[in-house]
Design a protein around this motif. Structure first.
Motif, PDB file in Angstrom:
ATOM      1  N   ILE A 262     -17.745 -60.233 -94.745  1.00 36.46           N
ATOM      2  CA  ILE A 262     -16.368 -60.552 -95.139  1.00 36.46           C
ATOM      3  C   ILE A 262     -16.165 -62.068 -95.188  1.00 36.46           C
ATOM      4  O   ILE A 262     -15.507 -62.587 -96.096  1.00 36.46           O
ATOM      5  CB  ILE A 262     -15.367 -59.903 -94.171  1.00 36.46           C
ATOM      6  CG1 ILE A 262     -15.690 -58.408 -93.991  1.00 36.46           C
ATOM      7  CG2 ILE A 262     -13.942 -60.078 -94.684  1.00 36.46           C
ATOM      8  CD1 ILE A 262     -15.764 -57.624 -95.271  1.00 36.46           C
ATOM      9  N   LEU A 263     -16.755 -62.791 -94.232  1.00 40.54           N
ATOM     10  CA  LEU A 263     -16.646 -64.249 -94.225  1.00 40.54           C
ATOM     11  C   LEU A 263     -17.328 -64.847 -95.454  1.00 40.54           C
ATOM     12  O   LEU A 263     -16.855 -65.838 -96.028  1.00 40.54           O
ATOM     13  CB  LEU A 263     -17.255 -64.813 -92.947  1.00 40.54           C
ATOM     14  CG  LEU A 263     -16.497 -64.490 -91.654  1.00 40.54           C
ATOM     15  CD1 LEU A 263     -17.299 -64.927 -90.432  1.00 40.54           C
ATOM     16  CD2 LEU A 263     -15.125 -65.165 -91.657  1.00 40.54           C
ATOM     17  N   SER A 264     -18.436 -64.249 -95.872  1.00 43.51           N
ATOM     18  CA  SER A 264     -19.126 -64.715 -97.073  1.00 43.51           C
ATOM     19  C   SER A 264     -18.270 -64.486 -98.313  1.00 43.51           C
ATOM     20  O   SER A 264     -18.182 -65.354 -99.197  1.00 43.51           O
ATOM     21  CB  SER A 264     -20.472 -64.000 -97.217  1.00 43.51           C
ATOM     22  OG  SER A 264     -21.152 -64.411 -98.371  1.00 43.51           O
ATOM     23  N   LEU A 265     -17.639 -63.331 -98.392  1.00 45.72           N
ATOM     24  CA  LEU A 265     -16.735 -63.053 -99.511  1.00 45.72           C
ATOM     25  C   LEU A 265     -15.575 -64.040 -99.523  1.00 45.72           C
ATOM     26  O   LEU A 265     -15.173 -64.532-100.589  1.00 45.72           O
ATOM     27  CB  LEU A 265     -16.205 -61.622 -99.408  1.00 45.72           C
ATOM     28  CG  LEU A 265     -17.215 -60.492 -99.661  1.00 45.72           C
ATOM     29  CD1 LEU A 265     -16.618 -59.154 -99.245  1.00 45.72           C
ATOM     30  CD2 LEU A 265     -17.634 -60.450-101.127  1.00 45.72           C
ATOM     31  N   ALA A 266     -15.032 -64.336 -98.356  1.00 48.68           N
ATOM     32  CA  ALA A 266     -13.926 -65.288 -98.262  1.00 48.68           C
ATOM     33  C   ALA A 266     -14.353 -66.679 -98.712  1.00 48.68           C
ATOM     34  O   ALA A 266     -13.587 -67.411 -99.348  1.00 48.68           O
ATOM     35  CB  ALA A 266     -13.402 -65.329 -96.829  1.00 48.68           C
ATOM     36  N   GLN A 267     -15.594 -67.040 -98.415  1.00 52.42           N
ATOM     37  CA  GLN A 267     -16.089 -68.377 -98.757  1.00 52.42           C
ATOM     38  C   GLN A 267     -16.379 -68.536-100.243  1.00 52.42           C
ATOM     39  O   GLN A 267     -16.083 -69.587-100.839  1.00 52.42           O
ATOM     40  CB  GLN A 267     -17.346 -68.678 -97.945  1.00 52.42           C
ATOM     41  CG  GLN A 267     -17.916 -70.074 -98.208  1.00 52.42           C
ATOM     42  CD  GLN A 267     -19.149 -70.357 -97.368  1.00 52.42           C
ATOM     43  OE1 GLN A 267     -19.556 -69.542 -96.523  1.00 52.42           O
ATOM     44  NE2 GLN A 267     -19.743 -71.524 -97.574  1.00 52.42           N
ATOM     45  N   PHE A 268     -16.947 -67.486-100.866  1.00 52.05           N
ATOM     46  CA  PHE A 268     -17.449 -67.646-102.222  1.00 52.05           C
ATOM     47  C   PHE A 268     -16.659 -66.889-103.295  1.00 52.05           C
ATOM     48  O   PHE A 268     -16.669 -67.304-104.459  1.00 52.05           O
ATOM     49  CB  PHE A 268     -18.918 -67.189-102.289  1.00 52.05           C
ATOM     50  CG  PHE A 268     -19.847 -67.994-101.440  1.00 52.05           C
ATOM     51  CD1 PHE A 268     -20.195 -69.287-101.799  1.00 52.05           C
ATOM     52  CD2 PHE A 268     -20.364 -67.464-100.260  1.00 52.05           C
ATOM     53  CE1 PHE A 268     -21.055 -70.034-101.014  1.00 52.05           C
ATOM     54  CE2 PHE A 268     -21.232 -68.198 -99.468  1.00 52.05           C
ATOM     55  CZ  PHE A 268     -21.576 -69.495 -99.840  1.00 52.05           C
ATOM     56  N   CYS A 269     -16.011 -65.773-102.941  1.00 49.72           N
ATOM     57  CA  CYS A 269     -15.475 -64.859-103.966  1.00 49.72           C
ATOM     58  C   CYS A 269     -13.956 -64.800-103.938  1.00 49.72           C
ATOM     59  O   CYS A 269     -13.357 -63.764-103.632  1.00 49.72           O
ATOM     60  CB  CYS A 269     -16.062 -63.460-103.773  1.00 49.72           C
ATOM     61  SG  CYS A 269     -17.850 -63.399-103.926  1.00 49.72           S
ATOM     62  N   ASN A 270     -13.309 -65.904-104.284  1.00 50.89           N
ATOM     63  CA  ASN A 270     -11.845 -65.894-104.247  1.00 50.89           C
ATOM     64  C   ASN A 270     -11.211 -65.203-105.447  1.00 50.89           C
ATOM     65  O   ASN A 270      -9.999 -65.131-105.563  1.00 50.89           O
ATOM     66  CB  ASN A 270     -11.292 -67.319-104.109  1.00 50.89           C
ATOM     67  CG  ASN A 270     -11.809 -68.256-105.174  1.00 50.89           C
ATOM     68  OD1 ASN A 270     -12.297 -67.809-106.208  1.00 50.89           O
ATOM     69  ND2 ASN A 270     -11.723 -69.552-104.911  1.00 50.89           N
ATOM     70  N   HIS A 271     -12.040 -64.670-106.378  1.00 49.49           N
ATOM     71  CA  HIS A 271     -11.511 -63.877-107.498  1.00 49.49           C
ATOM     72  C   HIS A 271     -11.480 -62.381-107.172  1.00 49.49           C
ATOM     73  O   HIS A 271     -11.106 -61.571-108.024  1.00 49.49           O
ATOM     74  CB  HIS A 271     -12.359 -64.089-108.750  1.00 49.49           C
ATOM     75  CG  HIS A 271     -12.385 -65.507-109.239  1.00 49.49           C
ATOM     76  ND1 HIS A 271     -11.268 -66.137-109.720  1.00 49.49           N
ATOM     77  CD2 HIS A 271     -13.392 -66.415-109.304  1.00 49.49           C
ATOM     78  CE1 HIS A 271     -11.575 -67.370-110.080  1.00 49.49           C
ATOM     79  NE2 HIS A 271     -12.859 -67.568-109.837  1.00 49.49           N
ATOM     80  N   LEU A 272     -11.849 -62.021-105.974  1.00 51.74           N
ATOM     81  CA  LEU A 272     -11.954 -60.613-105.598  1.00 51.74           C
ATOM     82  C   LEU A 272     -10.605 -59.907-105.737  1.00 51.74           C
ATOM     83  O   LEU A 272      -9.588 -60.392-105.251  1.00 51.74           O
ATOM     84  CB  LEU A 272     -12.455 -60.496-104.157  1.00 51.74           C
ATOM     85  CG  LEU A 272     -13.051 -59.153-103.737  1.00 51.74           C
ATOM     86  CD1 LEU A 272     -14.338 -58.869-104.509  1.00 51.74           C
ATOM     87  CD2 LEU A 272     -13.324 -59.144-102.232  1.00 51.74           C
ATOM     88  N   GLU A 273     -10.624 -58.741-106.412  1.00 53.36           N
ATOM     89  CA  GLU A 273      -9.408 -57.964-106.631  1.00 53.36           C
ATOM     90  C   GLU A 273      -9.401 -56.659-105.842  1.00 53.36           C
ATOM     91  O   GLU A 273      -8.339 -56.186-105.426  1.00 53.36           O
ATOM     92  CB  GLU A 273      -9.244 -57.650-108.124  1.00 53.36           C
ATOM     93  CG  GLU A 273      -9.060 -58.884-108.987  1.00 53.36           C
ATOM     94  CD  GLU A 273      -8.971 -58.554-110.466  1.00 53.36           C
ATOM     95  OE1 GLU A 273      -9.045 -57.347-110.802  1.00 53.36           O
ATOM     96  OE2 GLU A 273      -8.832 -59.478-111.276  1.00 53.36           O
ATOM     97  N   THR A 274     -10.579 -56.053-105.654  1.00 54.35           N
ATOM     98  CA  THR A 274     -10.677 -54.773-104.946  1.00 54.35           C
ATOM     99  C   THR A 274     -11.785 -54.852-103.908  1.00 54.35           C
ATOM    100  O   THR A 274     -12.915 -55.217-104.231  1.00 54.35           O
ATOM    101  CB  THR A 274     -10.977 -53.621-105.926  1.00 54.35           C
ATOM    102  OG1 THR A 274      -9.898 -53.481-106.842  1.00 54.35           O
ATOM    103  CG2 THR A 274     -11.172 -52.311-105.177  1.00 54.35           C
ATOM    104  N   LEU A 275     -11.457 -54.490-102.670  1.00 56.68           N
ATOM    105  CA  LEU A 275     -12.449 -54.453-101.596  1.00 56.68           C
ATOM    106  C   LEU A 275     -12.291 -53.150-100.829  1.00 56.68           C
ATOM    107  O   LEU A 275     -11.213 -52.835-100.309  1.00 56.68           O
ATOM    108  CB  LEU A 275     -12.281 -55.634-100.647  1.00 56.68           C
ATOM    109  CG  LEU A 275     -13.254 -55.672 -99.461  1.00 56.68           C
ATOM    110  CD1 LEU A 275     -14.700 -55.795 -99.945  1.00 56.68           C
ATOM    111  CD2 LEU A 275     -12.916 -56.810 -98.505  1.00 56.68           C
ATOM    112  N   ILE A 276     -13.375 -52.390-100.765  1.00 54.97           N
ATOM    113  CA  ILE A 276     -13.406 -51.132-100.012  1.00 54.97           C
ATOM    114  C   ILE A 276     -14.341 -51.325 -98.828  1.00 54.97           C
ATOM    115  O   ILE A 276     -15.547 -51.493 -98.998  1.00 54.97           O
ATOM    116  CB  ILE A 276     -13.912 -49.970-100.887  1.00 54.97           C
ATOM    117  CG1 ILE A 276     -13.139 -49.888-102.208  1.00 54.97           C
ATOM    118  CG2 ILE A 276     -13.849 -48.659-100.119  1.00 54.97           C
ATOM    119  CD1 ILE A 276     -11.681 -49.583-102.070  1.00 54.97           C
TER     120      ILE A 276
END
Length: 421
Positions: A262-276
């Motif tokens: 989740i921390l990696s997603l927060a750092q790199f993927c700020n275009h994320l729309e859906t997370l399951i």
């Protein structure tokens, strides 16, 4: 409309000679007329005028859904020579014997050379031989759905990866024989891959995902739901490699996923729309809050049921930061209380929440529902099953009136929306 000569008459010219449409309009002009017809039913009527109009209509047909054996498929291939999309899918409730076979796929491979989209969902009879034929002949293929075709292995899919370099969408959900080897082949050959469905492919590991994103860095949707061998290393590598493209990531019941993902997603993927991340029980408030701050207005769907360490602080952060959130599932997050919902719309901004699931949240009471009634005018579905402090009788007694368009599930009798699948 009858197929008669009179139906084709335009009238008479200055000399009194009858003029026929087919003597006046070229095929290109007929295609132009056909393009302006919006309804599929009207397009079919166009083809009933005469054989020539039928040929024009058939050549322009782009989509076809069929339940046919080799003989009929050959006729279809001859008639619809420029078909782009073919749906041969079955379903668990409406299957037929023997269904689609390898012989059918051989006909498809040889007869529909322009095909870009092929749906074979639940075609349980096909094997690698049929898929090899598809990969060897349909080089223009961009989308292939073979979900729940359980006989298929890396051998068939590797032929598709090697022969269909324009592949954008590949759904292998339920194909449990797939391994990391296929992901390596995709990486080498399909650099434009955008959507990959691997739900239930339990042989996929972090190593496979790491290999995949070495060559496939345009992935927008990755579904590894129930891939129990996927963990933080694989997700972190996906996050880094696909940082500018990733919009949907599904990790349901991937129990090895922890805060690092989740921390990696927060750092790199700020275009994320859906997370399951339902069933990922080791995820904590810290990572969820950083994700909420990073994705902000982009995040629209968040499923984190059974994330047992999530508390009110995460929910408050989500509600204040994620202004466009439309669907939220916090079922069985037992530490969540009414206090989490006090920030909903507190800054005066519009609340866009349409789906909220709080089933088995034992500390949530009617006070939360009162806030929802007041703040969530867009709410369409609310799941409050197994919330001991919430009953329909209690809502009625408190005078809580949800919008007519909102379905409140007290007992499990309502169909759930498929936003989280």
């Amino acid at each position: 409309m009858a197929s008669t000569d009179s139906a084709l008459e335009l009238g008479s010219d200055s000399t009194g000679v009858t003029v026929c449409i087919n003597d006046t309009l070229t095929d290109d002009e007929l295609r132009s007329i056909l393009d302006k017809i919006a309804r599929d039913k009207d397009k079919e009527i166009f083809g009933l005028v005469c054989k020539r109009w039928l040929r024009v209509q058939s050549n322009e047909r782009k989509k076809l859904s069929a339940r046919a054996g080799p003989h009929l498929l050959r006729k279809m291939a001859s008639r619809f020579s420029r078909l782009l999309e073919l749906d041969l899918s079955q379903s668990t409730s409406r299957s037929f014997y023997p269904g689609v076979t390898d012989s059918d796929l051989s006909v498809v491979a040889n007869g529909f050379q322009y095909l870009k989209v092929l749906n074979l969902q639940y075609c349980k009879g096909i094997t690698d031989s049929g898929i090899v034929a598809i990969g060897s002949s349909l080089s223009k293929l961009q989308s292939l759905d073979v979900s729940y075709c359980r006989k298929l292995t890396d051998r068939g899919f590797s032929a598709v990866a090697e022969g269909c370099h324009d592949l954008r969408n590949l759904n292998l959900a339920g194909c449990k024989l797939v391994t990391d080897g296929l992901l390596k082949t995709l990486s080498k050959n399909c650099h434009d891959l955008e959507e990959l469905g691997l739900q239930g492919c339990t042989n996929i590991t972090d190593s496979g995902l790491t290999e995949l994103v070495k060559g496939c860095q345009k992935i927008e949707l990755l579904d590894v739901n129930k891939c129990s061998n996927v963990g933080d290393i694989g997700v972190s590598n996906v996050s880094m490699a696909c940082s500018s493209s990733l919009k949907t990531l599904k990790l349901l019941d991937c129990y090895k996923i922890k805060d690092d993902s989740i921390l990696s997603l927060a750092q790199f993927c700020n275009h994320l729309e859906t997370l399951i991340i339902g069933g990922c029980r080791d995820i904590s408030d810290e990572s969820i809050q950083k994700l909420a701050r990073a994705c902000k207005s982009n995040l629209r769907t968040l499923r984190m049921d059974w994330c047992l360490n999530v508390t009110d602080s995460s929910l408050r952060c989500i509600f204040t930061q994620c202004s466009n959130l439309e669907a939220l599932d916090i079922g069985c997050c037992e530490e969540v209380t009414d206090a989490a919902f006090h920030t909903l719309g507190s800054d005066g901004t519009e609340v866009n929440l349409k789906v909220l699931k709080v089933s088995n949240c034992t500390k949530v009471t009617l006070a939360t529902l009162s806030i929802l009634v007041d703040k969530c005018n867009s709410l369409e579905y609310l799941d409050v099953r197994s919330c001991p402090h919430i009953t329909k009788a209690g809502c009625d007694e408190a005078g809580l009136q949800f919008p007519e368009s909102c379905k409140v599930n007290f007992t499990g009798s309502l169909c759930e929306p498929d936003l989280f699948l």
